[in-house]
Design a protein around this motif. Structure first.
Motif, PDB file in Angstrom:
ATOM      1  N   ARG A 191      -4.824  -5.867  -4.843  1.00 16.98           N
ATOM      2  CA  ARG A 191      -4.891  -6.083  -3.397  1.00 16.98           C
ATOM      3  C   ARG A 191      -3.730  -5.358  -2.745  1.00 16.98           C
ATOM      4  NH1 ARG A 191      -6.261 -12.240  -3.015  1.00 16.98           N
ATOM      5  NH2 ARG A 191      -8.254 -12.243  -4.085  1.00 16.98           N
ATOM      6  N   ARG A 192      -4.071  -4.490  -1.795  1.00 22.09           N
ATOM      7  CA  ARG A 192      -3.028  -3.682  -1.148  1.00 22.09           C
ATOM      8  C   ARG A 192      -2.678  -4.256   0.217  1.00 22.09           C
ATOM      9  NH1 ARG A 192      -6.049  -0.292  -4.248  1.00 22.09           N
ATOM     10  NH2 ARG A 192      -4.779   0.816  -5.780  1.00 22.09           N
ATOM     11  N   PHE A 193      -1.421  -4.602   0.377  1.00 22.78           N
ATOM     12  CA  PHE A 193      -0.945  -5.149   1.649  1.00 22.78           C
ATOM     13  C   PHE A 193      -0.189  -4.069   2.410  1.00 22.78           C
ATOM     14  CE2 PHE A 193      -1.645  -8.683  -1.141  1.00 22.78           C
ATOM     15  CZ  PHE A 193      -2.275  -9.608  -0.316  1.00 22.78           C
ATOM     16  N   ASP A 194       0.126  -4.367   3.683  1.00 19.91           N
ATOM     17  CA  ASP A 194       0.754  -3.339   4.511  1.00 19.91           C
ATOM     18  C   ASP A 194       2.210  -3.089   4.147  1.00 19.91           C
ATOM     19  OD1 ASP A 194      -1.552  -2.843   5.779  1.00 19.91           O
ATOM     20  OD2 ASP A 194      -1.116  -3.990   7.580  1.00 19.91           O
ATOM     21  N   SER A 203       4.511  -8.651   2.914  1.00 23.08           N
ATOM     22  CA  SER A 203       3.201  -9.309   2.821  1.00 23.08           C
ATOM     23  C   SER A 203       2.809  -9.543   1.363  1.00 23.08           C
ATOM     24  CB  SER A 203       2.124  -8.472   3.503  1.00 23.08           C
ATOM     25  OG  SER A 203       2.408  -8.313   4.862  1.00 23.08           O
ATOM     26  N   SER A 250       2.440 -17.641  -1.780  1.00 23.12           N
ATOM     27  CA  SER A 250       1.413 -18.594  -1.358  1.00 23.12           C
ATOM     28  C   SER A 250       0.289 -18.707  -2.388  1.00 23.12           C
ATOM     29  CB  SER A 250       0.846 -18.179   0.005  1.00 23.12           C
ATOM     30  OG  SER A 250       0.237 -16.926  -0.088  1.00 23.12           O
ATOM     31  N   GLY A 251       0.430 -17.973  -3.498  1.00 26.62           N
ATOM     32  CA  GLY A 251      -0.563 -18.096  -4.555  1.00 26.62           C
ATOM     33  C   GLY A 251      -1.817 -17.282  -4.331  1.00 26.62           C
ATOM     34  N   GLN A 252      -1.810 -16.401  -3.329  1.00 20.49           N
ATOM     35  CA  GLN A 252      -2.992 -15.572  -3.086  1.00 20.49           C
ATOM     36  C   GLN A 252      -3.133 -14.481  -4.137  1.00 20.49           C
ATOM     37  OE1 GLN A 252      -5.463 -16.055  -1.361  1.00 20.49           O
ATOM     38  NE2 GLN A 252      -5.015 -17.108   0.530  1.00 20.49           N
ATOM     39  N   PRO A 284      -3.034 -22.033   1.980  1.00 23.39           N
ATOM     40  CA  PRO A 284      -2.848 -22.423   0.573  1.00 23.39           C
ATOM     41  C   PRO A 284      -1.838 -23.550   0.412  1.00 23.39           C
ATOM     42  CG  PRO A 284      -2.967 -20.058   0.716  1.00 23.39           C
ATOM     43  CD  PRO A 284      -2.949 -20.578   2.138  1.00 23.39           C
ATOM     44  N   ARG A 331       0.816  -1.190   0.000  1.00 23.13           N
ATOM     45  CA  ARG A 331       0.000   0.000   0.000  1.00 23.13           C
ATOM     46  C   ARG A 331       0.868   1.266   0.000  1.00 23.13           C
ATOM     47  NH1 ARG A 331      -4.832  -0.739   2.405  1.00 23.13           N
ATOM     48  NH2 ARG A 331      -3.942  -2.209   3.862  1.00 23.13           N
ATOM     49  N   THR A 332       0.547   2.232  -0.846  1.00 19.78           N
ATOM     50  CA  THR A 332       1.165   3.566  -0.912  1.00 19.78           C
ATOM     51  C   THR A 332       2.609   3.583  -1.416  1.00 19.78           C
ATOM     52  OG1 THR A 332       2.324   3.802   1.205  1.00 19.78           O
ATOM     53  CG2 THR A 332      -0.056   4.102   1.233  1.00 19.78           C
ATOM     54  N   ARG A 363      -7.273 -22.465  -0.525  1.00 23.23           N
ATOM     55  CA  ARG A 363      -7.027 -21.062  -0.845  1.00 23.23           C
ATOM     56  C   ARG A 363      -8.314 -20.271  -0.671  1.00 23.23           C
ATOM     57  NH1 ARG A 363      -3.832 -21.187  -5.492  1.00 23.23           N
ATOM     58  NH2 ARG A 363      -2.259 -21.533  -3.899  1.00 23.23           N
ATOM     59  N   PHE A 412      -4.494 -17.065   5.910  1.00 21.43           N
ATOM     60  CA  PHE A 412      -4.448 -16.514   4.548  1.00 21.43           C
ATOM     61  C   PHE A 412      -3.218 -16.992   3.778  1.00 21.43           C
ATOM     62  CE2 PHE A 412      -3.648 -13.029   1.462  1.00 21.43           C
ATOM     63  CZ  PHE A 412      -4.830 -13.123   0.748  1.00 21.43           C
ATOM     64  N   PHE A 413      -2.052 -16.957   4.418  1.00 26.32           N
ATOM     65  CA  PHE A 413      -0.816 -17.306   3.716  1.00 26.32           C
ATOM     66  C   PHE A 413      -0.436 -18.779   3.892  1.00 26.32           C
ATOM     67  CE2 PHE A 413       0.262 -12.674   4.519  1.00 26.32           C
ATOM     68  CZ  PHE A 413       0.001 -12.295   3.220  1.00 26.32           C
ATOM     69  N   SER A 431      -3.638   7.488   2.131  1.00 27.04           N
ATOM     70  CA  SER A 431      -2.392   7.436   1.374  1.00 27.04           C
ATOM     71  C   SER A 431      -2.544   8.153   0.042  1.00 27.04           C
ATOM     72  CB  SER A 431      -1.981   5.977   1.147  1.00 27.04           C
ATOM     73  OG  SER A 431      -2.845   5.380   0.212  1.00 27.04           O
ATOM     74  N   GLN A 474       4.724 -12.439   0.192  1.00 29.06           N
ATOM     75  CA  GLN A 474       4.167 -13.653   0.791  1.00 29.06           C
ATOM     76  C   GLN A 474       2.900 -14.073   0.045  1.00 29.06           C
ATOM     77  OE1 GLN A 474       5.996 -15.161   3.206  1.00 29.06           O
ATOM     78  NE2 GLN A 474       4.623 -16.806   2.622  1.00 29.06           N
ATOM     79  N   ALA A 475       2.094 -13.076  -0.327  1.00 28.46           N
ATOM     80  CA  ALA A 475       0.856 -13.369  -1.061  1.00 28.46           C
ATOM     81  C   ALA A 475       1.176 -14.007  -2.410  1.00 28.46           C
ATOM     82  CB  ALA A 475       0.035 -12.092  -1.251  1.00 28.46           C
ATOM     83  N   SER A 502      -7.241  -5.733   7.376  1.00 31.32           N
ATOM     84  CA  SER A 502      -6.641  -4.986   6.264  1.00 31.32           C
ATOM     85  C   SER A 502      -5.256  -5.553   5.939  1.00 31.32           C
ATOM     86  CB  SER A 502      -6.533  -3.504   6.612  1.00 31.32           C
ATOM     87  OG  SER A 502      -5.620  -3.302   7.665  1.00 31.32           O
ATOM     88  N   ALA A 503      -4.660  -6.243   6.902  1.00 30.05           N
ATOM     89  CA  ALA A 503      -3.319  -6.807   6.686  1.00 30.05           C
ATOM     90  C   ALA A 503      -3.307  -7.870   5.593  1.00 30.05           C
ATOM     91  CB  ALA A 503      -2.775  -7.392   7.987  1.00 30.05           C
ATOM     92  N   ASN A 532      -6.236   3.384   2.493  1.00 27.70           N
ATOM     93  CA  ASN A 532      -6.134   3.720   1.075  1.00 27.70           C
ATOM     94  C   ASN A 532      -6.423   5.192   0.843  1.00 27.70           C
ATOM     95  OD1 ASN A 532      -5.506   1.112   0.432  1.00 27.70           O
ATOM     96  ND2 ASN A 532      -7.585   0.542  -0.165  1.00 27.70           N
ATOM     97  N   SER A 557      -5.357  -7.612   3.000  1.00 30.16           N
ATOM     98  CA  SER A 557      -5.912  -6.912   1.845  1.00 30.16           C
ATOM     99  C   SER A 557      -7.427  -7.011   1.727  1.00 30.16           C
ATOM    100  CB  SER A 557      -5.250  -7.354   0.537  1.00 30.16           C
ATOM    101  OG  SER A 557      -5.763  -8.585   0.078  1.00 30.16           O
TER     102      SER A 557
END
Lengths: 272, 223
Positions: free
Chosen positions: A172-175, A179, A186-188, B81, A153-154, B86, B77-78, B182, A182-183, B166-167, B179, B169
């Motif tokens: 998809r915005r992660f922190d 992350s 892991s295939g996210q 999968p 994100r940002t 998933r 989430f991580f 920012s 990692q997404a 939010s962590a 969002n 997404s």
């Protein structure tokens, strides 16, 4: 409207004055190759807080990609390298006041900086890229719509990717970058926006051939910076960079630290 | 020196904020209902279930209550999968919230069940009800009534905890706020607005819980 003196103006002015006043007096401020060879030491400024380009190693010494280049350059000139740690804000003043002979400090070549310093040909660069599963087909920004895209994100990645992605792209915005990476792992998400140093880190841990680079969103190249007027030295530096490029040594050093090939290094047009 | 507050850019993003509120509401309400059912099941197993089931519930409750929610949601989430499951960010967020609140509520409800006097259970058995019927018809309601305040405050906490999603997404209210700030550099304004929204949501849930309390649990009890 009055124009206020900014800190930057003041620094630049001070730096210029000091450079003018002291250039003739300071023995450290070598202007030519001959002076440096006679002295036997090349003073090089570099960052130590910008991994993997400039870091401090376990022995407390400056290290990283820039340090390797600086040492190679000194060896090429047949002198000893004296590595001087500088910071982002003070690196150009260090150069202009003659504290160092040159900067190998991940300095991106920009028109504004080129007014103050003389840049060599680019010796390194980083890119913000679209990177993802090998099976994803992304030839142009329009293709992003078909995939799930992750970014921090940002970040610069977020800004550049959001600018080109078509409306309706699933971003998809992660922190943070970690992350988002990692997404991807892991295939996210299918694809992420990332800077090339991050891509290098991913390739160290990901299975071979699982991911590849799709598009370049933004790029910057780094140049070795000298004081204006060090023409003879600049020529020698440029010759060194070209020689390193031709022999593949530059790419090898880049691979050592970033685990990826050097991007194409085009000298940017510095109009204006 | 004064700070100039610019609420314009925040209000311009009202559609996004509304979508964020909606997701936060869905996640919270969904997790409350599913978490309650999960907790009732687990509390029953913990008190009356066979030994292995009691052991499993204990492990579940202790693991969840002794690890941070952020770690749990990352794991779902991580991590899942890798095991072939998933989930979308929203589904992963809901699952994580259900698992989390389920563990806390299990302990609360177990306490409620234990507070029901044994005489009532025996009365139920004397009427010929089976064990499960006694639990469902005789024990459950007074048990929930006894722990209702603790349970509802746990649910309010759950709603506030949902900001962590939010962590991964998921676009809940906090995520939307991040969002917007920012993009517009109006972080102070955005967070003021979002704080007020969370406060309003908490108060609304409290009012809802109070209404449920009056409808469901307003019966006289012998002391």
């Amino acid at each position: 409207m009055t124009r206020h003196l900014t800190r930057r103006d003041t620094l630049a002015g001070l730096a210029a004055l000091t450079a003018l006043g002291l250039a003739g007096l300071r023995p450290a401020a070598a202007q030519t190759v001959d002076e440096i060879k006679k002295r036997g030491v090349l003073n090089i400024g570099l960052l130590v807080d910008f991994p993997p380009f400039g870091i401090t190693n376990l022995q407390g010494q400056p290290d990283g990609f820039d340090a390797d280049i600086a040492k190679d350059l000194a060896k090429d000139l047949g002198v000893r390298a004296n590595l001087v740690a500088v910071t982002g804000p003070n690196r150009i003043p260090y150069l202009l006041t003659g504290q160092v002979d040159m900067l190998v400090a991940s300095l991106a070549i920009t028109a504004e900086r080129a007014k103050q310093v003389a840049f060599s040909v680019p010796y390194a660069g980083i890119r913000i890229v679209v990177y993802g599963k090998t099976s994803a087909v992304v030839k142009e920004p329009e293709d992003l719509k078909k995939y799930t895209v992750g970014v921090a994100r940002t970040s610069t990645q977020d800004v550049s990717l959001s600018a080109i992605a078509p409306a309706g792209t699933n971003i998809r915005r992660f922190d943070d970058d970690a992350s988002a990476v990692q997404a991807l792992l892991s295939g996210q998400v299918d694809i992420i926006g990332a800077a090339t140093p991050v891509v290098g880190e991913i390739e160290k841990i990901a299975p071979k051939g699982a991911f590849d680079t799709k598009l370049t969103l933004r790029e910057q190249v780094h140049g070795i910076a000298l004081r204006p007027g060090q023409d003879d030295l600049l020529k020698a530096v440029n010759a060194f960079v070209e020689k390193q490029k031709a022999s593949g040594a530059l790419n090898a050093t880049f691979r050592k630290w970033l685990n990826t090939d050097l991007p194409e290094l085009k000298t940017p047009a510095l109009g204006g | 020196m004064s700070i100039q507050l610019r609420f314009g850019p925040v209000l311009d993003a009202w559609r996004e904020l509304a979508a964020g509120i909606w997701l936060t509401l869905q996640l919270s309400a969904g997790a409350m209902v599913l978490g309650l059912l999960l907790a009732i099941g687990c509390a029953w197993l913990k008190l009356y279930g066979p030994r292995p089931a009691r052991f499993a519930v204990n492990v579940y409750v202790e693991v969840v209550r002794n690890t941070p929610f952020l770690v749990q949601i990352f794991f779902i989430f991580f991590g899942l999968p890798a095991a072939g499951l998933r989930l979308s960010p929203d589904a992963a967020a809901l699952l994580a919230l259900v698992v989390n609140v389920g563990a806390y509520a299990t302990e609360i409800i177990r306490a409620g069940i234990e507070s029901v006097s044994h005489g009532q259970v025996e009365a139920g058995l004397a009427l010929g009800l089976r064990r499960l019927q006694v639990f469902r018809l005789v024990v459950l309601k007074p048990a929930l009534r006894a722990v209702y305040p603790a349970l509802t405050s746990q649910f309010i906490l759950l709603m506030l905890t949902s900001s962590v999603v939010s962590a991964i997404s998921a676009n809940d209210l906090t995520s939307v706020a991040n969002n917007v700030q920012s993009r517009t550099f109006t972080s102070f304004e955005v967070y003021i607005v979002v704080t007020l929204i969370y406060l309003a949501l908490s108060l609304a849930f409290s009012a809802l819980f109070a209404a449920i309390d009056r409808r469901v649990f307003a019966y006289p009890v012998a002391r």
